[in-house]
Design a protein around this motif. Structure first.
Motif, PDB file in Angstrom:
ATOM      1  N   HIS A 271       0.848  -1.190   0.000  1.00 63.44           N
ATOM      2  CA  HIS A 271       0.000   0.000   0.000  1.00 63.44           C
ATOM      3  C   HIS A 271       0.884   1.240   0.000  1.00 63.44           C
ATOM      4  O   HIS A 271       1.899   1.289   0.693  1.00 63.44           O
ATOM      5  CB  HIS A 271      -0.903   0.027   1.235  1.00 63.44           C
ATOM      6  N   PHE A 272       0.473   2.243  -0.747  1.00 63.07           N
ATOM      7  CA  PHE A 272       1.298   3.446  -0.860  1.00 63.07           C
ATOM      8  C   PHE A 272       0.431   4.632  -1.266  1.00 63.07           C
ATOM      9  O   PHE A 272      -0.718   4.479  -1.694  1.00 63.07           O
ATOM     10  CB  PHE A 272       2.422   3.230  -1.881  1.00 63.07           C
ATOM     11  N   ALA A 273       0.991   5.812  -1.123  1.00 63.57           N
ATOM     12  CA  ALA A 273       0.356   7.051  -1.584  1.00 63.57           C
ATOM     13  C   ALA A 273       1.348   7.801  -2.452  1.00 63.57           C
ATOM     14  O   ALA A 273       2.560   7.759  -2.209  1.00 63.57           O
ATOM     15  CB  ALA A 273      -0.075   7.916  -0.400  1.00 63.57           C
ATOM     16  N   LEU A 274       0.823   8.472  -3.463  1.00 59.76           N
ATOM     17  CA  LEU A 274       1.639   9.338  -4.310  1.00 59.76           C
ATOM     18  C   LEU A 274       1.470  10.772  -3.841  1.00 59.76           C
ATOM     19  O   LEU A 274       0.361  11.301  -3.809  1.00 59.76           O
ATOM     20  CB  LEU A 274       1.227   9.222  -5.778  1.00 59.76           C
ATOM     21  N   VAL A 280       6.767   8.671  -3.440  1.00 60.56           N
ATOM     22  CA  VAL A 280       6.083   7.468  -2.981  1.00 60.56           C
ATOM     23  C   VAL A 280       6.215   7.344  -1.463  1.00 60.56           C
ATOM     24  O   VAL A 280       7.327   7.338  -0.921  1.00 60.56           O
ATOM     25  CB  VAL A 280       6.658   6.213  -3.668  1.00 60.56           C
ATOM     26  N   TYR A 281       5.059   7.239  -0.795  1.00 68.01           N
ATOM     27  CA  TYR A 281       5.008   7.118   0.661  1.00 68.01           C
ATOM     28  C   TYR A 281       4.355   5.795   1.047  1.00 68.01           C
ATOM     29  O   TYR A 281       3.395   5.350   0.413  1.00 68.01           O
ATOM     30  CB  TYR A 281       4.209   8.266   1.271  1.00 68.01           C
ATOM     31  N   PHE A 328      -2.858  11.134   0.769  1.00 68.35           N
ATOM     32  CA  PHE A 328      -2.169  12.401   0.588  1.00 68.35           C
ATOM     33  C   PHE A 328      -3.198  13.520   0.565  1.00 68.35           C
ATOM     34  O   PHE A 328      -4.106  13.521  -0.265  1.00 68.35           O
ATOM     35  CB  PHE A 328      -1.374  12.384  -0.712  1.00 68.35           C
ATOM     36  N   ASP A 329      -3.082  14.440   1.497  1.00 67.53           N
ATOM     37  CA  ASP A 329      -3.910  15.641   1.510  1.00 67.53           C
ATOM     38  C   ASP A 329      -3.187  16.701   0.695  1.00 67.53           C
ATOM     39  O   ASP A 329      -2.343  17.430   1.206  1.00 67.53           O
ATOM     40  CB  ASP A 329      -4.129  16.104   2.952  1.00 67.53           C
ATOM     41  N   GLU A 330      -3.508  16.761  -0.579  1.00 65.32           N
ATOM     42  CA  GLU A 330      -2.806  17.668  -1.487  1.00 65.32           C
ATOM     43  C   GLU A 330      -3.005  19.123  -1.103  1.00 65.32           C
ATOM     44  O   GLU A 330      -2.095  19.953  -1.242  1.00 65.32           O
ATOM     45  CB  GLU A 330      -3.299  17.427  -2.918  1.00 65.32           C
TER      46      GLU A 330
END
Length: 420
Positions: A271-274, A280-281, A328-330
């Protein structure tokens, strides 16, 4: 962080009003509010080796697969709710659903089951609206799917049964669910998926052999039901060999591998967030991937039989792992991670990824159990965290509880929540 008496009374009052209204919408003055988006939480009967009992739930309906043998033990509970606690509906689904993907009036059910079919629900009726029989059942769906912008297609992760062979991403039509293409994921045990905003690049997160799933059951001796073992650091004695976890970047038009990320701190990259500039987080600490220097050259990232000779260089070294969800809270440049086994929120700013902040959610939400899913609310101002027994809403950046959009509901052990 302790909850104030005023905040506790706000939560209690909001919940009491909902109960008195018989689950109806809270009364608001002025013009009618816009339609609240729906949230979807799938809870598979078998998850992390937990056998979940849905028998006490009041079900609106029990769906059956239109064809193929359906095993009654392989089913999932789908809970649908508005963000204010109204419109709660529960449906029993065929198959073991890991996530859902909402696309207009369709809700795609994304399984991790080795089932010979794929389906989508009508968002209003919650009946099966699209169904396709899968020709080759010698693989399983990987649990995540992503729409491909500017096309009538979506991508879904798939996994085979051969150790040391790359897994694949299936490209399918949104309307028919039929496969139109298939590309290598260039990794082992494909799971999470993201597509770039321009629709040109596919990002795939892989378990590798870290969790001993699929063809890698013999590589790891770890009882996932033992929570104390999950909290311990991994030891080399628990592994026989290893296939590295990674996040790969593939060009959709050609199927070419463009890049690969694999953290020097190890751990599963499923699992990851961009974030900004496609950083990549992972839901780990540290979270931002510090990439290995040999991710494009080390033979362990290639196909083939892997032995234990480089084992030590791939063992997890991260400080902690927090679960499955990350977002991710852009708008505010923050990464948000609900910690499943400690019921708190981890977050940090992109410009200071090493400065983890932690907020205990239990004082704000009485008897909260296991914070699983997190999704950004379409209003742009809040986000939602779901646990075993609560649906909670928080303000972005301040992380203050929104009491009127927080309510108890049986969601069971699950992984993800989606909105549409």
């Amino acid at each position: 962080m302790k909850i104030s008496r005023r905040r506790f009374l706000q939560i209690s009052s909001a919940l009491a009003l909902q109960a008195c209204a018989g689950g109806g919408r809270l009364r608001l003055s002025g013009n009618a509010r816009p339609k609240d988006p729906r949230f979807y939480v799938p809870s598979p009967r078998y998850y992390l080796k937990f056998d979940q009992d849905f028998s006490r739930q009041t079900l609106e309906k029990k769906l059956k697969a239109p064809s193929a043998v359906f095993r009654d033990t392989h089913h999932s509970l789908l809970t649908v709710a508005n963000g204010d606690g109204t419109g709660i509906r529960k449906v029993l689904l065929p198959g073991l659903a890991h996530s859902t993907m909402v696309d207009g009036d369709l809700v795609y059910i994304v399984p991790t089951d080795r089932q010979p079919w794929l389906y989508a629900l009508d968002a209003d009726t919650l009946e099966i609206a699209r169904f396709v029989q899968v020709a080759d059942s010698d693989f399983k769906f990987g649990g995540h799917a992503a729409l491909i912008p500017g096309t009538n297609h979506f991508a879904i992760s798939t996994n085979g049964s051969v150790a040391g062979k790359y897994d694949r991403v299936s490209i399918r039509e949104r309307d028919t669910l039929k496969e139109v293409a298939s590309v290598s994921s260039y990794g082992f045990e494909a799971h999470d998926l993201k597509v770039s905003a321009d629709g040109k690049r596919l990002f795939t997160g892989h378990y590798g052999s870290m969790f001993g799933t699929g063809p890698y059951k013999g590589t790891l001796n770890l009882d996932l039901k033992d929570l104390e073992k999950k909290k311990k650091a991994y030891g080399a004695s628990e592994y026989q060999n290893i296939y590295p976890a990674s996040v790969t970047v593939v060009e959709l038009s050609s199927g070419k591998l463009l890049n690969r990320y694999s953290s020097v701190d190890g751990g599963a990259h499923c699992h990851f967030a961009l974030g900004s500039e496609e950083r990549v987080y992972l839901p780990h600490q540290p979270s931002l991937i510090a990439n290995r220097s040999d991710v494009m050259t080390n033979p362990w990232f290639g196909e083939g039989v892997h032995g234990p000779d480089q084992l030590s260089s791939f063992l997890p070294k991260m400080k902690a792992g927090f679960g499955t969800s990350i977002a991710f809270d852009e708008k505010n440049g923050q990464i948000l991670i609900p910690a499943r086994w400690s019921e708190d929120l981890k977050y940090f700013s992109e410009n200071k990824p090493e400065e983890f902040q932690s907020q205990d959610l239990r004082p704000q939400v009485p008897k909260l159990e296991k914070t699983h899913g997190l999704v950004m609310h379409p209003d742009g101002d809040t986000y939602v965290i779901t646990g075993d027994n609560w649906f909670t809403t928080f303000e972005r950046k301040t992380h203050r509880l929104v009491a009127e959009r927080t309510f108890p509901v049986d969601l069971f052990i699950h992984a993800h929540v989606s909105v549409g």
